[in-house]
Design a protein around this motif. Structure first.
Motif, short mmCIF file in Angstrom:
data_model
loop_
_atom_site.label_atom_id
_atom_site.label_comp_id
_atom_site.label_asym_id
_atom_site.label_seq_id
_atom_site.Cartn_x
_atom_site.Cartn_y
_atom_site.Cartn_z
N CYS A 59 0.87 -1.18 0.00
CA CYS A 59 0.00 0.00 0.00
C CYS A 59 0.90 1.23 0.00
N HIS A 60 0.44 2.34 0.55
CA HIS A 60 1.23 3.57 0.55
C HIS A 60 2.37 3.50 1.57
N ALA A 61 2.05 3.12 2.82
CA ALA A 61 3.07 3.13 3.87
C ALA A 61 3.10 1.86 4.70
N GLY A 62 2.18 0.92 4.48
CA GLY A 62 2.22 -0.36 5.19
C GLY A 62 1.06 -0.65 6.11
N SER A 63 0.20 0.32 6.36
CA SER A 63 -0.92 0.10 7.29
C SER A 63 -2.06 -0.69 6.65
N ARG A 64 -2.53 -0.21 5.50
CA ARG A 64 -3.63 -0.92 4.82
C ARG A 64 -3.18 -2.31 4.37
N SER A 65 -1.95 -2.42 3.89
CA SER A 65 -1.46 -3.73 3.46
C SER A 65 -1.37 -4.69 4.64
N ALA A 66 -1.07 -4.18 5.82
CA ALA A 66 -1.04 -5.03 7.01
C ALA A 66 -2.43 -5.57 7.32
N GLN A 67 -3.45 -4.72 7.18
CA GLN A 67 -4.83 -5.17 7.41
C GLN A 67 -5.23 -6.24 6.41
N VAL A 68 -4.91 -6.02 5.14
CA VAL A 68 -5.24 -7.00 4.10
C VAL A 68 -4.46 -8.29 4.32
N THR A 69 -3.18 -8.18 4.68
CA THR A 69 -2.36 -9.36 4.94
C THR A 69 -2.97 -10.19 6.06
#
Length: 98
Positions: A59-69
């Motif tokens: 994602c942009h900085a890692g927060s949304r991608s952490a949720q999706v992960t």
């Protein structure tokens, strides 16, 4: 949750990278070869995520991608969060499309 840095994922042979940023965010920078599935419509496209391979979420900085992960791991996927997102990717000097 599994995590990996942009430099580490860029060293892999043909990683499956899924960019969960919104479409308007892709205009600034995009990882070449990454698949775009916006977080806002992610559940609608869950069937497009390969189950037989490790997927790397960006994602942009890692927060949304952490949720999706986290969500994908709960669903039985082998998912890895790319820490720092596209921001760290670009800052590391890795290739981006603009």
């Amino acid at each position: 949750m599994q995590q990996i840095t942009p430099l580490e994922v860029s060293a892999l042979d043909a990683p499956v990278i899924i960019d969960v940023r919104e479409a308007n965010e892709l205009e600034a920078a995009r990882v070449p070869g990454a698949t775009h599935i916006a977080m806002s419509s992610f559940l609608e496209h869950l069937g497009e995520i390969p189950r037989e391979e490790t997927v790397y979420i960006l994602c942009h900085a890692g927060s949304r991608s952490a949720q999706v992960t986290n969500y994908l791991e709960q669903q039985g996927y082998d998912a890895v969060n790319i820490t720092g997102g596209i921001t760290e990717w670009a800052a590391s000097g890795l290739p981006v499309e603009r």
